[in-house]
Design a protein around this motif. Sequence first.
Motif, PDB file in Angstrom:
ATOM      1  N   ARG A  16      -9.660  -5.417  -8.305  1.00  0.00           N
ATOM      2  CA  ARG A  16      -9.524  -4.215  -9.475  1.00  0.00           C
ATOM      3  C   ARG A  16     -10.926  -3.970  -9.903  1.00  0.00           C
ATOM      4  NH1 ARG A  16      -4.983  -7.585 -10.846  1.00  0.00           N
ATOM      5  NH2 ARG A  16      -2.941  -6.636  -9.938  1.00  0.00           N
ATOM      6  N   ALA A  17     -11.384  -5.173  -9.994  1.00  0.00           N
ATOM      7  CA  ALA A  17     -13.059  -5.028 -10.573  1.00  0.00           C
ATOM      8  C   ALA A  17     -13.902  -3.886  -9.953  1.00  0.00           C
ATOM      9  CB  ALA A  17     -13.622  -6.400 -10.898  1.00  0.00           C
ATOM     10  N   ALA A  18     -13.596  -3.623  -8.823  1.00  0.00           N
ATOM     11  CA  ALA A  18     -14.405  -2.718  -8.019  1.00  0.00           C
ATOM     12  C   ALA A  18     -14.286  -1.148  -8.831  1.00  0.00           C
ATOM     13  CB  ALA A  18     -14.115  -2.824  -6.526  1.00  0.00           C
ATOM     14  N   ASN A  19     -12.969  -1.055  -9.091  1.00  0.00           N
ATOM     15  CA  ASN A  19     -12.927   0.233 -10.049  1.00  0.00           C
ATOM     16  C   ASN A  19     -13.132   1.364  -9.152  1.00  0.00           C
ATOM     17  OD1 ASN A  19     -11.723   1.396 -12.176  1.00  0.00           O
ATOM     18  ND2 ASN A  19     -13.738   1.555 -13.123  1.00  0.00           N
ATOM     19  N   PHE A  20     -12.807   1.523  -7.865  1.00  0.00           N
ATOM     20  CA  PHE A  20     -12.735   2.663  -7.195  1.00  0.00           C
ATOM     21  C   PHE A  20     -12.218   3.878  -7.552  1.00  0.00           C
ATOM     22  CE2 PHE A  20     -14.738  -0.133  -4.228  1.00  0.00           C
ATOM     23  CZ  PHE A  20     -15.883   0.432  -3.800  1.00  0.00           C
ATOM     24  N   GLN A  21     -12.922   5.174  -7.610  1.00  0.00           N
ATOM     25  CA  GLN A  21     -11.958   6.445  -7.741  1.00  0.00           C
ATOM     26  C   GLN A  21     -12.216   7.431  -6.565  1.00  0.00           C
ATOM     27  OE1 GLN A  21      -9.960   7.121 -10.475  1.00  0.00           O
ATOM     28  NE2 GLN A  21     -10.342   5.093 -11.232  1.00  0.00           N
ATOM     29  N   ALA A  22     -11.106   8.144  -6.570  1.00  0.00           N
ATOM     30  CA  ALA A  22     -11.448   9.099  -5.168  1.00  0.00           C
ATOM     31  C   ALA A  22     -11.876   8.295  -4.027  1.00  0.00           C
ATOM     32  CB  ALA A  22     -12.251  10.453  -5.610  1.00  0.00           C
ATOM     33  N   HIS A  23     -11.397   7.475  -3.669  1.00  0.00           N
ATOM     34  CA  HIS A  23     -11.901   6.727  -2.280  1.00  0.00           C
ATOM     35  C   HIS A  23     -10.832   6.779  -1.194  1.00  0.00           C
ATOM     36  CE1 HIS A  23      -9.602   4.070  -4.858  1.00  0.00           C
ATOM     37  NE2 HIS A  23      -9.218   3.248  -3.692  1.00  0.00           N
ATOM     38  N   VAL A  24     -11.201   6.240  -0.081  1.00  0.00           N
ATOM     39  CA  VAL A  24     -10.538   5.738   0.935  1.00  0.00           C
ATOM     40  C   VAL A  24     -10.111   4.400   1.129  1.00  0.00           C
ATOM     41  CG1 VAL A  24      -9.935   6.210   3.519  1.00  0.00           C
ATOM     42  CG2 VAL A  24     -11.437   8.094   2.332  1.00  0.00           C
ATOM     43  N   PRO A  42     -16.601   7.017  -0.740  1.00  0.00           N
ATOM     44  CA  PRO A  42     -16.612   5.540  -1.153  1.00  0.00           C
ATOM     45  C   PRO A  42     -15.456   5.091  -0.440  1.00  0.00           C
ATOM     46  CG  PRO A  42     -16.056   6.802  -2.851  1.00  0.00           C
ATOM     47  CD  PRO A  42     -16.574   7.840  -2.049  1.00  0.00           C
ATOM     48  N   PHE A  43     -15.381   3.828   0.021  1.00  0.00           N
ATOM     49  CA  PHE A  43     -13.977   3.362   0.572  1.00  0.00           C
ATOM     50  C   PHE A  43     -14.125   1.642   0.273  1.00  0.00           C
ATOM     51  CE2 PHE A  43     -17.182   2.107   3.835  1.00  0.00           C
ATOM     52  CZ  PHE A  43     -16.913   0.886   4.072  1.00  0.00           C
ATOM     53  N   ILE A  44     -12.673   1.334   0.394  1.00  0.00           N
ATOM     54  CA  ILE A  44     -12.430  -0.093   0.200  1.00  0.00           C
ATOM     55  C   ILE A  44     -11.559  -0.721   1.422  1.00  0.00           C
ATOM     56  CG2 ILE A  44     -10.552   0.418  -1.449  1.00  0.00           C
ATOM     57  CD1 ILE A  44     -11.301  -2.251  -2.882  1.00  0.00           C
ATOM     58  N   ALA A  50      -6.592   6.916  -4.888  1.00  0.00           N
ATOM     59  CA  ALA A  50      -7.345   6.945  -3.655  1.00  0.00           C
ATOM     60  C   ALA A  50      -7.035   8.504  -3.044  1.00  0.00           C
ATOM     61  CB  ALA A  50      -6.625   6.072  -2.637  1.00  0.00           C
ATOM     62  N   GLN A  51      -8.065   8.899  -2.271  1.00  0.00           N
ATOM     63  CA  GLN A  51      -7.807  10.283  -1.678  1.00  0.00           C
ATOM     64  C   GLN A  51      -7.161  10.037  -0.371  1.00  0.00           C
ATOM     65  OE1 GLN A  51     -11.574  12.982  -1.283  1.00  0.00           O
ATOM     66  NE2 GLN A  51     -12.677  11.029  -1.761  1.00  0.00           N
ATOM     67  N   ALA A  52      -6.986   8.824   0.409  1.00  0.00           N
ATOM     68  CA  ALA A  52      -6.394   8.798   1.350  1.00  0.00           C
ATOM     69  C   ALA A  52      -6.346   7.418   1.824  1.00  0.00           C
ATOM     70  CB  ALA A  52      -6.939   9.581   2.831  1.00  0.00           C
ATOM     71  N   VAL A  53      -5.452   7.118   3.118  1.00  0.00           N
ATOM     72  CA  VAL A  53      -5.438   5.698   3.510  1.00  0.00           C
ATOM     73  C   VAL A  53      -5.457   5.845   5.035  1.00  0.00           C
ATOM     74  CG1 VAL A  53      -3.817   3.597   3.807  1.00  0.00           C
ATOM     75  CG2 VAL A  53      -4.055   4.827   1.537  1.00  0.00           C
ATOM     76  N   LYS A  64       4.344   5.270   0.978  1.00  0.00           N
ATOM     77  CA  LYS A  64       5.257   6.085   0.708  1.00  0.00           C
ATOM     78  C   LYS A  64       5.946   6.014  -0.437  1.00  0.00           C
ATOM     79  CE  LYS A  64       3.178   8.997   3.638  1.00  0.00           C
ATOM     80  NZ  LYS A  64       2.387  10.046   2.952  1.00  0.00           N
ATOM     81  N   GLU A  65       6.224   4.567  -0.595  1.00  0.00           N
ATOM     82  CA  GLU A  65       7.146   4.457  -1.883  1.00  0.00           C
ATOM     83  C   GLU A  65       6.664   4.581  -3.108  1.00  0.00           C
ATOM     84  OE1 GLU A  65       9.107   0.337  -3.604  1.00  0.00           O
ATOM     85  OE2 GLU A  65       9.345   0.682  -1.568  1.00  0.00           O
ATOM     86  N   LEU A  66       5.027   4.006  -3.069  1.00  0.00           N
ATOM     87  CA  LEU A  66       4.248   4.171  -4.074  1.00  0.00           C
ATOM     88  C   LEU A  66       3.919   5.598  -4.556  1.00  0.00           C
ATOM     89  CD1 LEU A  66       2.287   0.573  -3.944  1.00  0.00           C
ATOM     90  CD2 LEU A  66       4.113   1.137  -5.533  1.00  0.00           C
ATOM     91  N   ARG A  67       3.170   6.001  -3.553  1.00  0.00           N
ATOM     92  CA  ARG A  67       2.673   7.264  -3.745  1.00  0.00           C
ATOM     93  C   ARG A  67       3.140   8.395  -2.368  1.00  0.00           C
ATOM     94  NH1 ARG A  67      -3.758   8.778  -4.551  1.00  0.00           N
ATOM     95  NH2 ARG A  67      -3.562  10.985  -4.768  1.00  0.00           N
ATOM     96  N   PRO A  68       4.064   9.075  -2.528  1.00  0.00           N
ATOM     97  CA  PRO A  68       4.519   9.894  -1.302  1.00  0.00           C
ATOM     98  C   PRO A  68       3.316  10.846  -1.038  1.00  0.00           C
ATOM     99  CG  PRO A  68       6.261   9.537  -2.937  1.00  0.00           C
ATOM    100  CD  PRO A  68       5.133   9.051  -3.620  1.00  0.00           C
ATOM    101  N   ASP A  69       2.530  11.498  -1.802  1.00  0.00           N
ATOM    102  CA  ASP A  69       1.761  12.511  -1.619  1.00  0.00           C
ATOM    103  C   ASP A  69       0.572  12.047  -0.976  1.00  0.00           C
ATOM    104  OD1 ASP A  69       0.933  11.222  -4.262  1.00  0.00           O
ATOM    105  OD2 ASP A  69      -0.301  12.868  -4.509  1.00  0.00           O
ATOM    106  N   LEU A  70       0.237  10.839  -0.982  1.00  0.00           N
ATOM    107  CA  LEU A  70      -0.959  10.465  -0.433  1.00  0.00           C
ATOM    108  C   LEU A  70      -1.028  10.559   0.957  1.00  0.00           C
ATOM    109  CD1 LEU A  70      -3.849   8.957  -1.090  1.00  0.00           C
ATOM    110  CD2 LEU A  70      -2.699   6.651  -0.709  1.00  0.00           C
ATOM    111  N   PRO A  71      -2.055  10.881   1.628  1.00  0.00           N
ATOM    112  CA  PRO A  71      -2.252  11.452   3.198  1.00  0.00           C
ATOM    113  C   PRO A  71      -2.715   9.687   3.880  1.00  0.00           C
ATOM    114  CG  PRO A  71      -3.738  12.802   2.036  1.00  0.00           C
ATOM    115  CD  PRO A  71      -3.339  11.888   0.925  1.00  0.00           C
ATOM    116  N   VAL A  72      -1.840   9.812   4.673  1.00  0.00           N
ATOM    117  CA  VAL A  72      -2.090   8.362   5.533  1.00  0.00           C
ATOM    118  C   VAL A  72      -2.344   8.686   6.878  1.00  0.00           C
ATOM    119  CG1 VAL A  72      -1.156   6.032   6.041  1.00  0.00           C
ATOM    120  CG2 VAL A  72      -0.414   7.389   4.038  1.00  0.00           C
ATOM    121  N   ILE A  73      -3.476   8.101   7.778  1.00  0.00           N
ATOM    122  CA  ILE A  73      -4.024   8.292   8.937  1.00  0.00           C
ATOM    123  C   ILE A  73      -3.672   6.982   9.568  1.00  0.00           C
ATOM    124  CG2 ILE A  73      -5.577   9.159  10.575  1.00  0.00           C
ATOM    125  CD1 ILE A  73      -5.921   9.976   7.063  1.00  0.00           C
TER     126      ILE A  73
END
Length: 661
Positions: free
Chosen positions: A400-408, A430-432, A470-473, A491-500
């Motif tokens: 959590r301390a990494a505190n990424f925003q708009a990442h993959v 940025p990615f994690i 996140a932007q995507a997974v 999809k349970e936590l965030r249904p709108d998140l794009p997943v590849i």
Amino acid sequence: MQDHGLLTIILLLATGVLLVGFLRYLRLPAVFAYLLTGIILGPHALAVVPDLARTRQLATFGVVFLMFSIGLEFSLAQFLSMRRLVFGMGLAQVVLTSLLFVGIALLIPLPWKTGVILGGILAMSSTAMVVRALAEKMEMQTRHGRIAVSVLLFQDLAVVPLLILIPALAGSTANLLQDLAMAGLKATLVLLVLLVIGRPVIRPWFQLVANRKSTELFMLNVLLVTLGLAWVTEQAGLSLALGAFVAGMLISETAYRYQVEADIAPFRDILLGLFFVTIGMLVDLPVWWANMGWVLAVLAMILLLKGFLVWGLSRLFGFEPGVALRSAIVLAQAGEFGFVLLALANQYQLLPPRVLQPVLGGMLFSMMLAPILVERNGWLARTLVESYRQHRDQQLAEIRAANFQAHVVLCGYGRVGQSVGRVLEEEGIPFIALDLDPVRVRQAQSAGESIFYGDASRRDVLQAVGIFSAQAVVITYANVTSSQRVLSIIKELRPDLPVIVRAHDDSQLERLEAAGADEVVPEVTEGALMLASQTLLLIGFPVSTVLRRVRRFRQERYQFFRGAFWGGSEPGEDQNSARLASIALGETAFALHLSLRELNLTRFGVAVVAVRRHGIRGRDPSPDTVLTPGDVLVLFGTPAALTRAELYVLEGNTVQEAAAG
């Protein structure tokens, strides 16, 4: 019942097929089906299959091929790279577990020989079950996974001296030390002779046989070497299994190891299944019921005492309590080789029935509980060990301390994950990354990579990596089941998140898309696309044309590549997965003069990929295409759906109702 050979075999096969199919549906190992087959048909139940000496003799060849497989997998380099855990913790586990059960046997009291045999039997854990479960959970490279694999490797190796020890214990007590010394000396001499003579001979011999380019000859040669060396060790007063182990070791150093392993797999699995049927035939259910207290006592000793020993050794070797508990849970069960040693001891009449039945019952029950315990090992560790839970919380806090925003978020940081990370880094995105291999995580972190140790199939881990910002997974796992598990949580936590999601081939597309994947990238399909594009370039097509084609193929979601025509068998593939099939329309076909729209084959769950007419294949045909005699329909769907569609296309109304049902 009189023994009718062919009828006996048919009954064994029929019962085995039904039980294996049912237990596979329940996701239980096939070994339980073979054991149940022996229990049901054996002399203590229906008595359909008599406990014949020749049946047991045939079953011993299953053990021969099992030991041969272990020899094939024996790698000196692997042992040396893990020597601290294999020869340290593995040796300590086998020796201390054996001594513990010897002490318990003497307290009961039982003869010391019985205690030694029980110690060796109960020291074994289930290699096949544990390795498979850890692989499915992607825990092979975790700390508890490496402990388990190391201990299992030594257990497999420890079977060899135990196979020598048990026949020696069948001799007189007065000459026991002499018999043991003689058996050890003979084993050493035979192994040295076989290894010294066999090592320089086996490689050129297999090369000579392989040069004949005959599959039958190669298979016959494998059987000759395996059974020949097994016969040599038997003639030396040792076991058949020992010679088979040596044969596997010799062949493992050649370039033919993997081909040999594939060739002997059918023999091994069938004969090993027969071996477990004979183990099931030993089960006397009335005796079990009368001695249920002892059966449960043996079960408790296997789970608790053996588990406590593994926990203590893990702590002694420097692992924290949570990892030690997970290792103990994973290894706290009986194993296949325990049954091998049990059958050998019973053959030499070293275990009286009052001991054999409770031990057999406890071993079977422990293996039945093993899949549940291995599956829940992480949850149990977090529930029972506060420090492990705190360590997990600390890991989550670090993430959590990494505190990424708009990442993959990259789930898995193997070769594929690292390649994706390089591209993202090059573009300044940025990615994690999450991975369960501690060595990889440590090395990547030291190089400055944004990677953390964590299980992406856990909600708290996904929340810690910022799934809501996140932007995507990108899921890069090779295991489809693991990818589906992660997908369901995302999809349970965030249904709108794009997943590849990465897939092996296009047969996995529907499963992953149904689980919620926005895009699935099949490796085989992409490889074929790249090969095709390079071919077009090399034969003179303009770069712009090739790029336009590739772009169009991808925009159409691999429709031209999706599916494949299957042969009689596809090793390693799901037999229910979707594939292509072609249907030729003869003069009497029901579908003649109907349009594809009128046929409406989508109701059967199939898609019309192409229509071939006069040698010309038209892809993605129009729904208004009217079928004529000689046309060939190319359909895509599951085997069951394709069968229903074919019946309707060819016969129409006579099977329409049944097909629709």
